[in-house]
Design an enzyme around this catalytic site. Structure first.
Site, PDB file in Angstrom:
ATOM      1  N   CYS A 237      -6.666 -16.395  50.382  1.00 31.37           N
ATOM      2  CA  CYS A 237      -5.878 -17.577  50.695  1.00 31.37           C
ATOM      3  C   CYS A 237      -5.419 -18.222  49.387  1.00 31.37           C
ATOM      4  CB  CYS A 237      -6.704 -18.553  51.524  1.00 31.37           C
ATOM      5  SG  CYS A 237      -5.738 -19.898  52.212  1.00 31.37           S
TER       6      CYS A 237
ATOM      7  N   GLY B 103     -14.962  -0.838  24.729  1.00 31.31           N
ATOM      8  CA  GLY B 103     -15.335  -1.130  26.111  1.00 31.31           C
ATOM      9  C   GLY B 103     -14.298  -0.582  27.062  1.00 31.31           C
TER      10      GLY B 103
END
Length: 462
Positions: free
Chosen positions: A386, A317
């Site tokens: 944040c 992959g």
């Protein structure tokens, strides 16, 4: 590539450029095979100027080089033909990045696709992947996913007793015996991150070796299930070859036992796991070296046990897609803390690349619009989310930067988009496929409207 003095090359983005020789293994590169510095002093990938791509498509932007992806596919495919005497099939482990375009590209190169959910299976089918080259994995497949796989006529890699017994209850309605493989836990350790080691005995994946005889006996009595082979996977981002050499002998022992129980075993899937180069110090084996070790270990085990060569499957992959992609960001604010550090902020972060905060992964970066500029400052690349831990790169050596510069992070094809999120309600980035100077959008940038598309506001709150 433009000419430059050797010392200048060392102190610029040129130090990261790939060796473009056709024999180089893509997983050993920091940048895609087509990467170069053009006359504008910009990074170019696939014949496309990366700052121009940002100008046209916005940022953050995944830039996928088609030539690098296809080269990796061909190197895996051709290496098995060269080094393995029996039949082989390379599968793309699409959890690394599953979408229509990528599935279509790998399928066009003769690869099959390994999927781990109904959604990945649906995408691969829509991309035109043949069901006989689709293999469904997963340690907790739902009943509906199993039914979908049966209807699709793909091969199901069975992970545990619960799944096996669930299959028995729903296969009576199937017109033909359902093709399955068994995932086994080989008990082989490898030196990689704890979260991506899947071959040791203490793992959520696969049947334990102590269960094998009982499983084989059970399957020999199930006419609706056709056990065509065995599967094992020992981990991810592996630089060692010895564990894969050991795996061949272990798997062939089990394959021999399955045949003794009358099971129609003919396929052996040895997984994937070959690592890629994320930093200069990383030194993964080439694709061909990995395939050679795997092929020789299986052939040797077959000779020792007088067994015929199985159809040999592998499922890379990251080593197919990882180095084929870069992510381009636009730089924004800076914060200088005297005698401590300088923060340089990008317009993305943990929502488009969660690997640093999840795995403490390390990346390399360049300023794509000033590739030859001297490297004069060390900065911390901070994301816009944040979250104090939203740090993409802790110690990046860059030229003097300014807001609006285009920062490119290397080797972001594996698990970046596929693990992306909408944290802080940030829309997912766009992705473009580049090849010979042409750029095609293959994943559209999400909009704010996309973010609330699944929201439902109860009537009493309106």
């Amino acid at each position: 590539m433009v000419a430059t003095h050797p010392s200048a090359a060392y102190q610029s983005g040129l130090q990261y450029l790939s060796d473009r020789a056709a024999t180089r293994s893509p997983n050993q590169q920091l940048l895609p095979l087509t990467a170069r510095v053009n006359d504008a002093d910009h990074l170019e990938v696939g014949g496309c100027d990366v700052p121009d791509l940002v100008q046209k498509f916005g940022s953050p932007l995944y830039v996928l080089d088609e030539e690098t992806l296809r080269s990796a596919c061909r190197q895996y495919r051709d290496a098995f033909v060269q080094h393995y005497s029996g039949e082989s099939q390379v599968l793309y482990a699409s959890k690394a990045w599953n979408c229509l375009a990528i599935c279509a590209i790998v399928a066009s190169e003769g690869l099959g696709v390994d999927v781990v959910s109904g959604g990945e299976l649906y995408t691969a089918l829509k991309a035109g992947v043949s069901p006989d080259k689709l293999y469904l994995h997963g340690n907790n497949k739902s009943r509906s996913e199993l039914q979908f796989a049966i209807e699709s006529k793909c091969t199901i890699v069975v992970d545990n007793w619960f799944e096996l017994k669930t299959l028995v209850t729903i296969t009576d309605e199937a017109a033909h015996p359902v093709r399955i493989m068994l995932r086994l836990t080989p008990g082989i350790e490898c030196h990689t991150h704890e979260y991506i080691r899947t071959g040791h005995l203490d793992s959520k994946f696969g049947f334990d070796p102590s269960q094998i005889e009982e499983v084989f006996c059970f399957l020999s009595q199930q006419s609706a299930l056709s056990c065509i082979g065995l599967h094992a996977h020992i981990g991810s981002q592996i630089f060692e070859l010895q564990p894969h050499n050991d795996l061949g002998a272990v798997m062939m022992q089990w394959l021999g036992k399955a045949a003794q129980h009358g099971l129609p075993v003919q396929e052996l899937n040895i997984g994937g796991g070959l690592g890629i180069r994320y930093t200069e110090s990383d030194d993964p084996p080439s694709i061909e070296a990995w395939v050679k070790v795997v092929a020789e270990s299986i052939e040797s085990a077959c000779r020792e046990q007088s067994l015929p060569l199985p159809k040999l499957l592998s499922e890379p992959g990251r080593s197919l897609i990882g180095s084929a992609c870069v992510t381009a960001y636009t730089l924004g604010s800076q914060k200088v803390i005297p005698d401590v550090r300088t923060y340089v902020t990008i317009d993305g972060g943990m929502s488009d690349n969660p690997r640093p905060i999840t795995y403490q992964s390390v990346y390399r970066t360049v300023v794509a619009n000033r590739m030859l500029a001297p490297l004069t400052q060390q900065v911390t690349i901070a994301g816009k989310h944040c979250e104090s831990g939203d740090i993409l790169i802790k110690e990046a050596t860059l030229p003097e930067t300014q807001p609006g510069d285009v920062l490119v992070v290397m080797a972001t094809g594996g698990y970046n988009y596929s693990m992306s999120s909408n944290y802080n309600r940030i829309p997912r980035p766009a992705a473009v496929l580049v090849n010979q100077g042409e750029a095609n959008l293959f994943l559209q940038r999400e909009t704010y409207e996309d973010l609330i598309r699944q929201d439902r506001l109860p009537e009493r709150l309106r």
